[in-house]
Design a protein around this motif. Structure first.
Motif, PDB file in Angstrom:
ATOM      1  N   TYR A 274      12.380 -39.537 -40.360  1.00 33.31           N
ATOM      2  CA  TYR A 274      13.542 -38.642 -40.328  1.00 33.31           C
ATOM      3  C   TYR A 274      13.203 -37.222 -39.859  1.00 33.31           C
ATOM      4  O   TYR A 274      14.046 -36.550 -39.281  1.00 33.31           O
ATOM      5  CB  TYR A 274      14.218 -38.599 -41.703  1.00 33.31           C
ATOM      6  CG  TYR A 274      15.346 -39.609 -41.822  1.00 33.31           C
ATOM      7  CD1 TYR A 274      16.627 -39.305 -41.380  1.00 33.31           C
ATOM      8  CD2 TYR A 274      15.130 -40.862 -42.368  1.00 33.31           C
ATOM      9  CE1 TYR A 274      17.663 -40.229 -41.469  1.00 33.31           C
ATOM     10  CE2 TYR A 274      16.153 -41.790 -42.469  1.00 33.31           C
ATOM     11  CZ  TYR A 274      17.432 -41.465 -42.019  1.00 33.31           C
ATOM     12  OH  TYR A 274      18.442 -42.375 -42.109  1.00 33.31           O
ATOM     13  N   THR A 306      19.895 -37.591 -45.895  1.00 31.35           N
ATOM     14  CA  THR A 306      18.503 -37.589 -45.432  1.00 31.35           C
ATOM     15  C   THR A 306      18.391 -36.884 -44.080  1.00 31.35           C
ATOM     16  O   THR A 306      17.480 -36.085 -43.862  1.00 31.35           O
ATOM     17  CB  THR A 306      17.986 -39.046 -45.319  1.00 31.35           C
ATOM     18  OG1 THR A 306      18.465 -39.775 -46.437  1.00 31.35           O
ATOM     19  CG2 THR A 306      16.492 -39.104 -45.293  1.00 31.35           C
ATOM     20  N   LEU A 307      19.300 -37.168 -43.185  1.00 29.70           N
ATOM     21  CA  LEU A 307      19.266 -36.520 -41.868  1.00 29.70           C
ATOM     22  C   LEU A 307      19.896 -35.124 -41.908  1.00 29.70           C
ATOM     23  O   LEU A 307      19.317 -34.149 -41.419  1.00 29.70           O
ATOM     24  CB  LEU A 307      20.004 -37.401 -40.844  1.00 29.70           C
ATOM     25  CG  LEU A 307      20.083 -36.868 -39.414  1.00 29.70           C
ATOM     26  CD1 LEU A 307      18.687 -36.617 -38.836  1.00 29.70           C
ATOM     27  CD2 LEU A 307      20.847 -37.838 -38.518  1.00 29.70           C
ATOM     28  N   ASP A 326      29.767 -31.764 -48.020  1.00 27.24           N
ATOM     29  CA  ASP A 326      29.394 -33.137 -48.388  1.00 27.24           C
ATOM     30  C   ASP A 326      30.375 -33.605 -49.458  1.00 27.24           C
ATOM     31  O   ASP A 326      30.830 -32.810 -50.292  1.00 27.24           O
ATOM     32  CB  ASP A 326      27.950 -33.208 -48.909  1.00 27.24           C
ATOM     33  CG  ASP A 326      27.382 -34.613 -48.800  1.00 27.24           C
ATOM     34  OD1 ASP A 326      26.471 -34.829 -47.985  1.00 27.24           O
ATOM     35  OD2 ASP A 326      27.877 -35.524 -49.512  1.00 27.24           O
ATOM     36  N   ASP A 364      30.586 -41.382 -41.405  1.00 23.88           N
ATOM     37  CA  ASP A 364      31.992 -41.552 -41.789  1.00 23.88           C
ATOM     38  C   ASP A 364      32.835 -40.698 -40.836  1.00 23.88           C
ATOM     39  O   ASP A 364      32.306 -39.807 -40.168  1.00 23.88           O
ATOM     40  CB  ASP A 364      32.159 -41.052 -43.228  1.00 23.88           C
ATOM     41  CG  ASP A 364      33.466 -41.508 -43.843  1.00 23.88           C
ATOM     42  OD1 ASP A 364      34.126 -42.406 -43.258  1.00 23.88           O
ATOM     43  OD2 ASP A 364      33.831 -40.963 -44.896  1.00 23.88           O
ATOM     44  N   PHE A 384      25.747 -37.007 -34.790  1.00 25.03           N
ATOM     45  CA  PHE A 384      24.486 -37.760 -34.819  1.00 25.03           C
ATOM     46  C   PHE A 384      24.675 -39.145 -35.411  1.00 25.03           C
ATOM     47  O   PHE A 384      23.732 -39.913 -35.534  1.00 25.03           O
ATOM     48  CB  PHE A 384      23.414 -36.945 -35.550  1.00 25.03           C
ATOM     49  CG  PHE A 384      23.169 -35.657 -34.837  1.00 25.03           C
ATOM     50  CD1 PHE A 384      22.528 -35.646 -33.611  1.00 25.03           C
ATOM     51  CD2 PHE A 384      23.662 -34.455 -35.345  1.00 25.03           C
ATOM     52  CE1 PHE A 384      22.351 -34.473 -32.906  1.00 25.03           C
ATOM     53  CE2 PHE A 384      23.490 -33.273 -34.644  1.00 25.03           C
ATOM     54  CZ  PHE A 384      22.825 -33.277 -33.428  1.00 25.03           C
ATOM     55  N   ASN A 429      21.259 -37.400 -29.985  1.00 29.20           N
ATOM     56  CA  ASN A 429      19.833 -37.356 -29.615  1.00 29.20           C
ATOM     57  C   ASN A 429      19.442 -38.521 -28.712  1.00 29.20           C
ATOM     58  O   ASN A 429      18.303 -38.588 -28.256  1.00 29.20           O
ATOM     59  CB  ASN A 429      18.939 -37.336 -30.867  1.00 29.20           C
ATOM     60  CG  ASN A 429      19.258 -38.444 -31.835  1.00 29.20           C
ATOM     61  OD1 ASN A 429      20.402 -38.870 -31.963  1.00 29.20           O
ATOM     62  ND2 ASN A 429      18.257 -38.930 -32.540  1.00 29.20           N
TER      63      ASN A 429
HETATM   64  N1  LIG Z   1      21.023 -40.220 -34.461  1.00 30.85           N
HETATM   65  C1  LIG Z   1      20.023 -40.839 -35.032  1.00 30.85           C
HETATM   66  O1  LIG Z   1      18.964 -41.040 -34.434  1.00 30.85           O
HETATM   67  C2  LIG Z   1      20.155 -41.261 -36.465  1.00 30.85           C
HETATM   68  C3  LIG Z   1      19.015 -41.481 -37.222  1.00 30.85           C
HETATM   69  C4  LIG Z   1      19.160 -41.804 -38.552  1.00 30.85           C
HETATM   70  C5  LIG Z   1      20.413 -41.970 -39.110  1.00 30.85           C
HETATM   71  N2  LIG Z   1      21.522 -41.802 -38.325  1.00 30.85           N
HETATM   72  C6  LIG Z   1      22.857 -41.997 -38.857  1.00 30.85           C
HETATM   73  O2  LIG Z   1      23.243 -40.813 -39.553  1.00 30.85           O
HETATM   74  C7  LIG Z   1      24.076 -41.148 -40.652  1.00 30.85           C
HETATM   75  C8  LIG Z   1      23.512 -40.521 -41.912  1.00 30.85           C
HETATM   76  O3  LIG Z   1      22.244 -41.069 -42.191  1.00 30.85           O
HETATM   77  P1  LIG Z   1      21.471 -40.613 -43.501  1.00 30.85           P
HETATM   78  O4  LIG Z   1      20.241 -41.437 -43.587  1.00 30.85           O
HETATM   79  O5  LIG Z   1      21.354 -39.124 -43.524  1.00 30.85           O
HETATM   80  O6  LIG Z   1      22.506 -41.095 -44.618  1.00 30.85           O
HETATM   81  P2  LIG Z   1      22.722 -40.474 -46.070  1.00 30.85           P
HETATM   82  O7  LIG Z   1      23.494 -41.505 -46.810  1.00 30.85           O
HETATM   83  O8  LIG Z   1      21.425 -40.011 -46.639  1.00 30.85           O
HETATM   84  O9  LIG Z   1      23.604 -39.169 -45.805  1.00 30.85           O
HETATM   85  C9  LIG Z   1      24.964 -39.185 -45.510  1.00 30.85           C
HETATM   86  C10 LIG Z   1      25.585 -38.010 -46.254  1.00 30.85           C
HETATM   87  O10 LIG Z   1      26.920 -37.833 -45.779  1.00 30.85           O
HETATM   88  C11 LIG Z   1      27.779 -37.627 -46.908  1.00 30.85           C
HETATM   89  N3  LIG Z   1      29.125 -38.040 -46.514  1.00 30.85           N
HETATM   90  C12 LIG Z   1      29.593 -39.295 -46.340  1.00 30.85           C
HETATM   91  N4  LIG Z   1      30.870 -39.261 -45.906  1.00 30.85           N
HETATM   92  C13 LIG Z   1      31.199 -37.954 -45.796  1.00 30.85           C
HETATM   93  C14 LIG Z   1      32.370 -37.274 -45.360  1.00 30.85           C
HETATM   94  N5  LIG Z   1      33.448 -37.935 -44.964  1.00 30.85           N
HETATM   95  N6  LIG Z   1      32.354 -35.927 -45.373  1.00 30.85           N
HETATM   96  C15 LIG Z   1      31.261 -35.234 -45.770  1.00 30.85           C
HETATM   97  N7  LIG Z   1      30.130 -35.835 -46.192  1.00 30.85           N
HETATM   98  C16 LIG Z   1      30.094 -37.174 -46.192  1.00 30.85           C
HETATM   99  C17 LIG Z   1      27.162 -38.474 -47.998  1.00 30.85           C
HETATM  100  O11 LIG Z   1      27.572 -38.050 -49.295  1.00 30.85           O
HETATM  101  C18 LIG Z   1      25.677 -38.253 -47.760  1.00 30.85           C
HETATM  102  O12 LIG Z   1      25.185 -37.130 -48.458  1.00 30.85           O
HETATM  103  C19 LIG Z   1      24.117 -42.682 -40.707  1.00 30.85           C
HETATM  104  O13 LIG Z   1      25.317 -43.135 -40.112  1.00 30.85           O
HETATM  105  C20 LIG Z   1      22.921 -43.095 -39.901  1.00 30.85           C
HETATM  106  O14 LIG Z   1      23.070 -44.381 -39.305  1.00 30.85           O
HETATM  107  C21 LIG Z   1      21.418 -41.430 -37.025  1.00 30.85           C
END
Ligand SMILES: NC(=O)c1ccc[n+]([C@@H]2O[C@H](COP(=O)([O-])OP(=O)(O)OC[C@H]3O[C@@H](n4cnc5c(N)ncnc54)[C@H](O)[C@@H]3O)[C@@H](O)[C@H]2O)c1
Length: 497
Positions: A274, A306-307, A326, A364, A384, A429
């Motif tokens: 990440y 996480t991201l 969030d 979302d 992202f 990205n």
């Molecule tokens: N672009 C990339 O290369 C890449 C890499 C990793 C993950 N992702 C994608 O990014 C997204 C997040 O991944 P993550 O690992 O950080 O997930 P995560 O579950 O750790 O984080 C998501 C966060 O968004 C919040 N959230 C959810 N719905 C929301 C809304 N409507 N409004 C505000 N906050 C909201 C959640 O409470 C959570 O804190 C996933 O869809 C994942 O597939 C993309």
């Protein structure tokens, strides 16, 4: 006259030579000459640089005109020539392998992968090439590898696809838009063809006594067991790479019927992968906003998971004034206690502030018809996760739009305002970009290879369902972290070249 650029015409045509081809009544003359080296051909420089050639095609076909389709034969020939020429050369493949020493370090004898077949669905980037070459070196014959692109417009996707075909793999696209049910008719047709090819592949593997492992983001599993049934044949085991994929397969009616290793929530991905992903996201934004002032300005990060947390920290380190939205209260408390301005919703945030950039990493839908009127004039939207700004890409919204090639799409909103969606609405990205450096993803790919081998060994004894701890224990025991630390991070260690 048609021009084709490629890295390896000299493999097929004499350098500085010419050739005449005939098809039906058409004559095509091919002239090959040296070409200036393309500086963006691979992530790492190849030394000595790969010689490149330019082919000029002179055709006897008439140009397009009333009742004439134009130089159809020549175009098709040019396309086939280009396709052959864009595959990575051996020197380029070696440079990719050289950039993935962790993957190299886990290769051993007697890999159980040798007796399996693999379906690998991920982005078509260089580190995927490195991964599948490593799988080959584990003894899996190329004909038992099926690579599927998730459909993102990564910078070198054509080269990756051509390389896979040239190595003898099957290669195609199973677009995420199909899995998200936002596909166009053309994407759906392509996915149906890919699904049928995957079905035949699984069937053939089983008939040959091979079990089938899927390394995936939930797309294939969800499609196989879900309502669309693009893939009917059952696979035997899976490694799940993404959070959204996990959500998809965990929501399947009837649950998961095969063992699945959860790579998306492994310590390996969360702690190391990440950081690199977030860095690639920020680099991409900076390049796309090259003409904008960024430092010191107001930015809103929607999603502090996480991201999102890493993005927020990175933007703050640049000097941006970062606010966070969030929906999860504990996450919001954490953000507030780390010094960010926080809001419970996008609407609440936009009532307080007018950010010049909104970054979405929630998975979302972030902007809804209700919040659309609140977006500040001129704001840039950087998604992202594909769903975040899907309001703009999913359905007819009637907003006038202008394409900004290489940058994104500008939408005109009521009230004489405009917003710019950066990229194509998918993970930014990966838009016309390679994303993560090969050395940055190497450890994750090495851990994935170890997990794949472990799954092949233990598939029969494992319960159906998602297993999370096995991957962490396996990678922990493997010595990979120690080697990675020693190579790149320990003080006093040699600089990598
Ligand atoms: N672009 C990339 O290369 C890449 C890499 C990793 C993950 N992702 C994608 O990014 C997204 C997040 O991944 P993550 O690992 O950080 O997930 P995560 O579950 O750790 O984080 C998501 C966060 O968004 C919040 N959230 C959810 N719905 C929301 C809304 N409507 N409004 C505000 N906050 C909201 C959640 O409470 C959570 O804190 C996933 O869809 C994942 O597939 C993309």
């Amino acid at each position: 006259m048609t021009e084709v650029l490629g890295g390896s015409f000299t493999d097929r045509l004499s350098a500085e030579g010419s050739l005449v081809l005939a098809s039906g009544g058409t004559l095509v003359e091919v002239h090959v000459a040296d070409s200036p080296v393309d500086p963006s051909a691979t992530l790492d420089p190849v030394c000595p640089a790969v010689a490149r050639s330019r082919a000029v095609l002179l055709s006897s076909e008439a140009p397009p005109g009333p009742g004439r389709a134009g130089p159809v034969v020549t175009r098709e020939f040019a396309e086939r020539l280009r396709h052959c020429a864009v595959a990575y050369t051996e020197a380029e493949l070696d440079s990719i392998t050289h950039a993935m020493p962790m993957l190299e370090s886990v290769l051993g004898d007697d890999s159980p992968l040798a007796g399996w077949a693999l379906i690998f669905r991920d982005h078509f980037v260089e580190n995927s090439v490195g991964f599948l070459r490593a799988v080959e070196r584990c003894g899996m014959p190329p004909e038992w590898i099926f690579a599927l692109s998730k459909g993102d417009k990564t910078a070198h996707r054509d080269r990756v696809h051509a390389t896979f075909l040239r190595r003898g793999y099957s290669s195609g696209v199973l677009d995420n838009s199909v899995i998200n049910r936002t596909a166009t008719v053309a994407e759906l047709e392509e996915a149906r063809a890919s699904g049928a090819a995957v079905d035949r592949f699984i069937h053939r593997a089983h008939q040959s006594g091979r079990r089938v492992l899927v390394v995936d983001d939930g797309g294939l599993l969800a499609q196989g067991l879900g309502s669309n049934h693009l893939v009917e044949e059952a696979v035997d085991a899976a490694l799940e790479l993404t959070v959204s994929g996990l959500k998809r397969i965990e929501g399947l009616p009837g649950g998961v019927t095969i063992p699945v290793f959860n790579m998306a929530r492994s310590a390996l991905k969360a702690t190391i992968g990440y950081n690199e992903i977030a860095d690639s996201c920020l680099r991409r934004v900076r390049v796309l906003l090259a003409g904008q002032k960024v430092i010191g300005r107001s930015v809103l990060c929607v999603g502090f998971g996480t991201l999102g947390r890493r993005l927020a920290l990175g933007l703050r380190a640049l000097g941006c004034s970062v606010a966070v939205v969030d929906t999860d209260i504990i996450t919001l408390i954490r953000a507030a206690e780390e010094g960010f301005a926080t809001h419970r919703s996008l609407a609440a945030a936009l009532e307080r502030d007018q950010p010049f950039l909104i970054a979405g990493s929630t998975g979302d839908r972030v902007v809804s018809p209700d919040t659309l009127p609140l977006l500040p004039d001129g704001v840039f939207l950087a998604g992202f996760a594909t769903k975040d700004f899907s309001l703009f890409t999913d359905q007819p919204h009637g907003l006038p739009q202008v394409a900004l090639p290489g940058v994104g799409v500008r939408y005109r909103l009521p009230g004489d305002r405009e917003v710019t969606l950066l990229g194509d609405g998918r993970s930014l990205n990966l838009f016309e970009y390679e994303g993560i450096p090969n050395r940055g993803y190497d450890l994750y790919r090495a851990g994935t290879l170890l997990a794949a081998e472990e799954m092949c060994r233990r598939c029969e004894e494992l319960e159906p369902g998602v297993h999370t701890t096995i991957v962490d224990e396996l990678v922990g025991r493997s010595g990979l972290y120690e080697r990675y630390y020693a190579r790149y991070l320990a003080s006093g260690e040699r600089a990598d070249v």
